[in-house]
Design an enzyme around this catalytic site. Structure first.
Site: not given
Length: 335
Positions: A182, A194
């Site tokens: 990401s 995350y």
């Protein structure tokens, strides 16, 4: 007033700074060479199997359908029977599905047996580690250890476990590994597991790329910006934020203020609405290139926000990134 020829002035500036003209020339040559090299495709793709995790929805689902339409044999790992059935209904009989839980080593071993039977002595050409989750996300002092481990188990340890199990088959084919990180493997936007998990995917992928290079395995990292998938679902995030808030001690709630939860949810919803792209093919095209190009990139930035905002911001001093995040998200009452 004498007339000044702007074109002549520019040419004089270039002549007086030869290093600028050399840098410009080298940049142009590099871009042309990269474009030509990246246009070469691997041959015999119809005999090269690709395993994709997390195909129930989102990037994995679209990539499975995209590769299947190209005639590439796909083995799609789905977390649920419903996800597998839905994908099978949209693809050819060439695509095979299997239930795969990347946090369960026994499930991964069953997948290895299934894939081995499918690929035979050719080995596995491509592994796409796509399965991932994002919630819960929120201020760090709202979270418990299990909130972090829940995400790390899927996004990082799952990637490592799946990769380790399939490396022998990948070595046989001198194949490809494509790991979905990401843009927040470069920048940490919010608390929770995350961002740490995606930083970990970046580091693991870099080590894997260097260690597997002698065996002919190429490793690519995909760094998407914001896209409309389950990972960026505002409904899911708002539900989790409310759950985290409700379990907080009163003194922590007081330190943030009674309106913080609503302000945080509103800001998050607005940011997602402004930044999220619905064109998932911007990501899956990068994934496909990593699998099918003779000379794939080590990293692919996907999405306008990744290329124009987050990647440049990741190279700037940290206080600039902090400023941007403080604009996007509210501050606590007692800051």
């Amino acid at each position: 007033m004498a007339y000044v020829d702007k074109n002549e002035t520019f040419q004089q500036a270039i002549r007086s700074h030869p290093l600028l003209s050399l840098a410009a020339l080298l940049t142009i040559v590099f871009l042309i060479c990269r474009f030509i090299l990246e246009s070469f495709k691997v041959d015999s793709l119809a005999q090269r199997h690709v395993l994709i995790t997390g195909c129930d929805s989102g990037f994995g689902n679209l990539l499975a359908r995209q590769l299947d339409s190209r005639g590439i044999p796909v083995i799609a790992g789905c977390f649920t029977e419903k996800g597998a059935a839905g994908l099978s209904a949209l693809t050819s009989s060439r695509l095979k599905t299997l239930q795969l839980n990347v946090t369960d080593s026994a499930s991964i071993k069953k997948a290895v047996e299934f894939v081995t039977a499918e690929v035979g002595q050719r080995g596995l050409w491509g592994l796409v580690n796509n399965a991932g989750i994002s919630s819960p996300i929120g201020p760090i002092d709202w979270l418990k250890l299990e909130d972090f481990t829940k995400i790390l188990d899927v996004n990082l340890l799952g990637v490592i476990d799946v990769t380790l199990h399939f490396l022998p088959l990948l070595k046989k084919a001198k194949g490809r590994v494509v790991n979905i990180a990401s843009i927040f493997g470069r920048l940490a936007l919010a608390g929770g597991g995350y961002c740490p998990s995606k930083y970990g995917v970046e580091a693991f992928s870099d080590c894997l790329r260097k260690d597997m290079q002698p065996f002919g395995i190429k490793v690519s990292i995909i760094e998407p910006g914001f896209f409309q998938t389950a990972v960026t679902s505002s409904k899911i995030h708002e539900g989790d934020l409310k759950r985290l808030w409700d379990r907080l001690p009163q003194d922590v709630k007081d330190s943030y203020g009674t309106t913080f939860l609503q302000e945080y949810s509103d800001a998050q919803r607005l940011s997602l609405r402004l930044l999220c792209s619905s064109d998932l093919s911007k990501v899956t095209n990068c994934m496909e290139h990593g699998l099918t190009a003779c000379y794939p990139r080590s990293r692919y930035g996907a999405g306008w926000d990744a290329k124009l905002l987050w990647i440049p911001l990741s190279y700037l001093p940290s206080f600039m990134a902090d400023f941007v995040f403080n604009v996007l998200l509210p501050l606590p009452k007692s800051h």
